[in-house]
Design an enzyme around this catalytic site. Sequence first.
Site, short mmCIF file in Angstrom:
data_model
loop_
_atom_site.label_atom_id
_atom_site.label_comp_id
_atom_site.label_asym_id
_atom_site.label_seq_id
_atom_site.Cartn_x
_atom_site.Cartn_y
_atom_site.Cartn_z
N HIS A 192 0.97 -1.62 0.48
CA HIS A 192 0.00 0.49 -0.30
C HIS A 192 0.89 0.92 0.19
O HIS A 192 1.83 1.18 0.76
CB HIS A 192 -0.66 0.12 1.22
CG HIS A 192 -0.26 -0.47 2.61
ND1 HIS A 192 0.30 -1.16 3.20
CD2 HIS A 192 0.38 0.75 3.38
CE1 HIS A 192 0.74 -1.23 4.14
NE2 HIS A 192 -0.10 -0.19 4.43
N CYS A 227 9.17 19.91 12.51
CA CYS A 227 8.15 20.21 11.74
C CYS A 227 8.35 20.47 10.42
O CYS A 227 9.44 20.32 9.82
CB CYS A 227 7.83 21.67 12.52
SG CYS A 227 6.50 22.58 10.96
N CYS A 231 8.14 23.86 8.84
CA CYS A 231 8.98 25.48 9.47
C CYS A 231 10.55 24.46 9.68
O CYS A 231 11.01 25.30 9.99
CB CYS A 231 8.64 26.23 10.69
SG CYS A 231 8.02 25.76 11.71
N HIS A 282 2.20 23.06 17.83
CA HIS A 282 2.89 23.71 16.49
C HIS A 282 1.79 23.31 15.37
O HIS A 282 2.11 24.33 14.40
CB HIS A 282 3.98 23.56 17.02
CG HIS A 282 4.94 24.23 15.72
ND1 HIS A 282 5.24 25.54 16.16
CD2 HIS A 282 5.21 23.77 14.79
CE1 HIS A 282 5.67 25.69 14.38
NE2 HIS A 282 6.03 25.04 13.75
N GLU A 315 0.77 25.52 12.46
CA GLU A 315 1.59 25.73 11.36
C GLU A 315 -0.32 25.08 10.19
O GLU A 315 -0.06 25.53 9.28
CB GLU A 315 2.02 24.39 10.69
CG GLU A 315 3.63 25.02 11.18
CD GLU A 315 3.93 26.34 10.73
OE1 GLU A 315 3.20 26.69 9.74
OE2 GLU A 315 5.03 26.76 11.13
#
Length: 255
Positions: free
Chosen positions: A124, A213, A216, A230, A234
């Site tokens: 998959h 992240c 960023c 966070h 975002e």
Amino acid sequence: MSFRDAFQKYIDHPETHDIVEYYDDNVIIIKDMFPKAIRHLLVIPRNPQVSKTHPLDAFNRNYDEYSGEELYELVLSYVEKAKDMIIDDLFKNSDIEDKSQLSEFRSTFIKAGVHSIPSLNNLHVHVITQDFNSARLKNKKHYNSFTTKFFVPFEELDPLQNAKYYRLLNFGRDSYDPDSDNSSTSEDRPVFISHERSKEVLESIIKNTPFKCTSCSATFGNLMVKLKEHLQKEYTKKYSQFMDPDVLTPNGVRK
């Protein structure tokens, strides 16, 4: 049937399951039952020869119906279809009038790939938005399995970039030792993509890579709560450019 074969019932009888978003003779496209982002689809080939093949090997061999190259191009077409399905769904919920305004989002914020150590037997391909804004994202493995080398981008599965397939095409074998290739100088030999296969190394990557992240590159060590706070910010910033982000839930499942 074991949990590791959980996809088989959808492959065998896609018409009887609401989780299946699309199917034909070649594939099914389903919503991930435990979505790790706002949109998380799975492209699953139906061919039984292909289905139980390891994702890092699936495109590096030939089958009765197609070569590895043909299989890769076939599955790629459905990966692109899954991305289109995500965009169509987001556009339907958006405030914009022209779907082309989501073209950059499609090309940069929806990723496709496989896990180096898949949790389920049937091959998959994950097609997933990069917000990771989901209550189903609960631990380090959930996040790092999509944001480290544990996750292999689909384009890196192209058999023409793989030494095993090169050997199969050129020497009739499924392994490749560049030191034994006397057909060309070292400067002329192709450069192949290699993937980590050691279970020990891959599990260490999952365990020891700090949270980072995807938008960023801010890092959060092992602090899951801080990461999710966070990611929520975002997510809101990213999606509010074209819609009210509060109308969306992971894969459209009501909270």
